[in-house]
Enzyme design. Structure first.
Site, PDB file in Angstrom:
ATOM      1  N   ASP A   1       4.226   5.131  -3.155  1.00 28.25           N
ATOM      2  CA  ASP A   1       3.573   6.011  -2.201  1.00 28.25           C
ATOM      3  C   ASP A   1       3.778   5.442  -0.797  1.00 28.25           C
ATOM      4  O   ASP A   1       3.722   4.229  -0.600  1.00 28.25           O
ATOM      5  CB  ASP A   1       2.082   6.128  -2.518  1.00 28.25           C
ATOM      6  CG  ASP A   1       1.845   6.625  -3.932  1.00 28.25           C
ATOM      7  OD1 ASP A   1       2.561   7.543  -4.358  1.00 28.25           O
ATOM      8  OD2 ASP A   1       0.938   6.108  -4.605  1.00 28.25           O
TER       9      ASP A   1
ATOM     10  N   GLU B   1      -6.593   5.790   1.620  1.00 29.11           N
ATOM     11  CA  GLU B   1      -5.226   5.623   1.121  1.00 29.11           C
ATOM     12  C   GLU B   1      -4.511   4.442   1.763  1.00 29.11           C
ATOM     13  O   GLU B   1      -3.812   3.700   1.087  1.00 29.11           O
ATOM     14  CB  GLU B   1      -4.407   6.908   1.354  1.00 29.11           C
ATOM     15  CG  GLU B   1      -4.810   8.073   0.483  1.00 29.11           C
ATOM     16  CD  GLU B   1      -4.446   7.918  -0.979  1.00 29.11           C
ATOM     17  OE1 GLU B   1      -3.625   7.056  -1.332  1.00 29.11           O
ATOM     18  OE2 GLU B   1      -4.987   8.681  -1.797  1.00 29.11           O
TER      19      GLU B   1
END
Length: 141
Positions: free
Chosen positions: A69, A51
């Site tokens: 995000d 990520e």
């Protein structure tokens, strides 16, 4: 000379904005100290690797729905945290998205564990890289 001093001051002030970069082992150790069960550490470190490359200060590119995000686990601001822009958020973790960008990852871990509990590992699109046999984390301890 003034330009050089200004540049150095600006660089010094901007440096904290880049956030901390963990290694797999330093992240595993920090996660364990924050209460993550040892049998989940390999999965959490794998998710963080894919990520954010283990970086705390990352804000991802804008998603198709206009959301972003945040942080080491790339937690979405539409559902889980309140963006500083004041944009609508369900804010299920009841925190500012900026709180996910600090070197102290306790907010990120608490929120990520809440997400995992509600939605499972598939809440992260990178789960596909972490679903299966992972390298042991034992050498980190």
């Amino acid at each position: 000379m003034k330009v050089c001093a200004f540049f150095l001051l600006a660089l010094a002030l901007a440096t904290p904005a880049f956030g901390k970069t963990f290694t797999r082992c330093t992240l595993a150790q920090e996660l364990l100290s924050l209460g993550v069960p040892k049998d989940q550490l390999a999965i959490w470190t794998c998710i963080a690797e894919h990520e954010s490359s283990y970086r705390t200060g990352v804000v991802g590119p804008t998603n198709k729905n206009g959301s972003n995000d945040y942080g080491i686990f790339q937690i979405n601001n539409y559902y889980w945290c309140q963006p500083s822009s004041g944009r609508f958020s369900y804010n299920e973790c009841n925190l500012s998205c900026d709180a996910l960008l600090t070197d102290d990852i306790s907010n990120s871990v608490t929120c990520a564990r809440k997400i995992q509990k509600q939605q499972g590992w598939t809440a992260w699109s990178t789960w596909k890289y972490c679903n299966g046999t992972l390298p042991s984390i034992d050498s980190c301890f």
